[in-house]
Design an enzyme around this catalytic site. Structure first.
Site, PDB file in Angstrom:
ATOM      1  CG  ASN A 134     -23.165  -1.507  -3.932  1.00 52.42           C
ATOM      2  OD1 ASN A 134     -24.194  -0.759  -3.760  1.00 52.42           O
ATOM      3  ND2 ASN A 134     -21.947  -1.227  -4.152  1.00 52.42           N
ATOM      4  CB  ILE A 135     -24.698  -4.263   1.728  1.00 53.90           C
ATOM      5  CG1 ILE A 135     -26.200  -3.749   1.426  1.00 53.90           C
ATOM      6  CG2 ILE A 135     -24.615  -3.845   3.527  1.00 53.90           C
ATOM      7  CD1 ILE A 135     -27.187  -4.880   1.927  1.00 53.90           C
ATOM      8  CD  GLU A 136     -18.560  -0.761  -0.684  1.00 53.87           C
ATOM      9  OE1 GLU A 136     -18.003   0.052  -0.148  1.00 53.87           O
ATOM     10  OE2 GLU A 136     -18.633  -0.654  -1.950  1.00 53.87           O
ATOM     11  CB  CYS A 148     -23.192  -7.653  -5.812  1.00 54.80           C
ATOM     12  SG  CYS A 148     -21.342  -7.759  -6.070  1.00 54.80           S
ATOM     13  CD  GLU A 196     -25.352  -6.915  -9.707  1.00 54.57           C
ATOM     14  OE1 GLU A 196     -25.154  -6.798  -8.579  1.00 54.57           O
ATOM     15  OE2 GLU A 196     -24.554  -6.874 -10.547  1.00 54.57           O
TER      16      GLU A 196
HETATM   17  N1  THU Z   1     -21.065  -4.458  -7.083  1.00 54.42           N
HETATM   18  C1  THU Z   1     -22.435  -4.765  -7.306  1.00 54.42           C
HETATM   19  O1  THU Z   1     -23.109  -4.484  -6.173  1.00 54.42           O
HETATM   20  N2  THU Z   1     -22.509  -5.552  -8.194  1.00 54.42           N
HETATM   21  C2  THU Z   1     -21.635  -5.843  -9.244  1.00 54.42           C
HETATM   22  O2  THU Z   1     -21.973  -6.704 -10.146  1.00 54.42           O
HETATM   23  C3  THU Z   1     -20.281  -5.365  -9.178  1.00 54.42           C
HETATM   24  C4  THU Z   1     -19.990  -4.745  -8.184  1.00 54.42           C
HETATM   25  C5  THU Z   1     -20.519  -3.622  -5.823  1.00 54.42           C
HETATM   26  C6  THU Z   1     -19.701  -4.106  -4.848  1.00 54.42           C
HETATM   27  C7  THU Z   1     -18.898  -3.182  -4.195  1.00 54.42           C
HETATM   28  O3  THU Z   1     -19.729  -2.671  -3.311  1.00 54.42           O
HETATM   29  C8  THU Z   1     -18.722  -2.155  -5.338  1.00 54.42           C
HETATM   30  O4  THU Z   1     -19.835  -2.392  -6.181  1.00 54.42           O
HETATM   31  C9  THU Z   1     -17.312  -1.911  -6.125  1.00 54.42           C
HETATM   32  O5  THU Z   1     -16.907  -3.105  -6.375  1.00 54.42           O
END
Ligand code: THU
Length: 146
Positions: free
Chosen positions: A51-53, A62, A64
């Site tokens: 995941n990359i915010e 996300c 995935e």
């Molecule tokens: N996140 C994912 O990478 N995959 C998911 O299916 C659920 C949420 C990440 C997004 C965000 O960076 C962090 O988790 C918190 O929501």
């Protein structure tokens, strides 16, 4: 689904290991929640993602979708399996981290929901198995628009 229904050629442990490795690259300065994913394509190649915010929050992607979009951008549009691992930074992977609704819908775009296997793992030997159709029943997909 049960272990018995698992397709023979599915490298479950390798997918989990790949997702755990990808999780280490998560960029999560805001939530601190690290996720890794590994997508197996029909030619049995593995594409990983984290995941990359973003400071503006909504551009966050996300793990995935990172993995799936990497596969698609390399011309691989048929998914066989997706493994996911997630937990807060600095912690052992102690929880099963399920794919969010948006990621389930993205999986739906590039897989048959009756066959795609979703692996939600806490470790190489500690995982739950699902068909996408169990996680996203009665779904809307590309066939609706054809
Ligand atoms: N996140 C994912 O990478 N995959 C998911 O299916 C659920 C949420 C990440 C997004 C965000 O960076 C962090 O988790 C918190 O929501």
């Amino acid at each position: 689904m049960t272990e018995r229904d698992l397709p023979q050629d599915l490298p479950v442990r390798e997918l989990i290991r790949s997702a755990m490795e990808a999780r280490k690259k998560a960029y999560v300065p805001y939530s601190g929640y690290m996720v890794g994913a590994a997508a197996l394509t029909s030619d049995l190649r593995i594409y990983t993602g984290c995941n990359i915010e973003n400071a503006s929050y909504t551009p966050t992607v996300c793990a995935e979708r990172t993995a799936i979009f990497k596969a698609v951008s390399e011309g691989k549009r048929a998914l066989k399996a997706v493994a996911v691992v997630g937990s807060p930074k600095g912690e052992e992977i102690s929880q099963y981290s399920f794919p969010c609704g948006v990621c389930r819908q993205v999986m739906r775009e590039f897989a048959d929901p009756q066959t795609l296997v979703v692996i939600v793992a806490r470790g190489e030997a500690d995982y739950k198995l699902f068909r996408l159709s169990e996680l996203l029943p009665e779904s809307f997909g590309p066939e609706n628009l054809r």
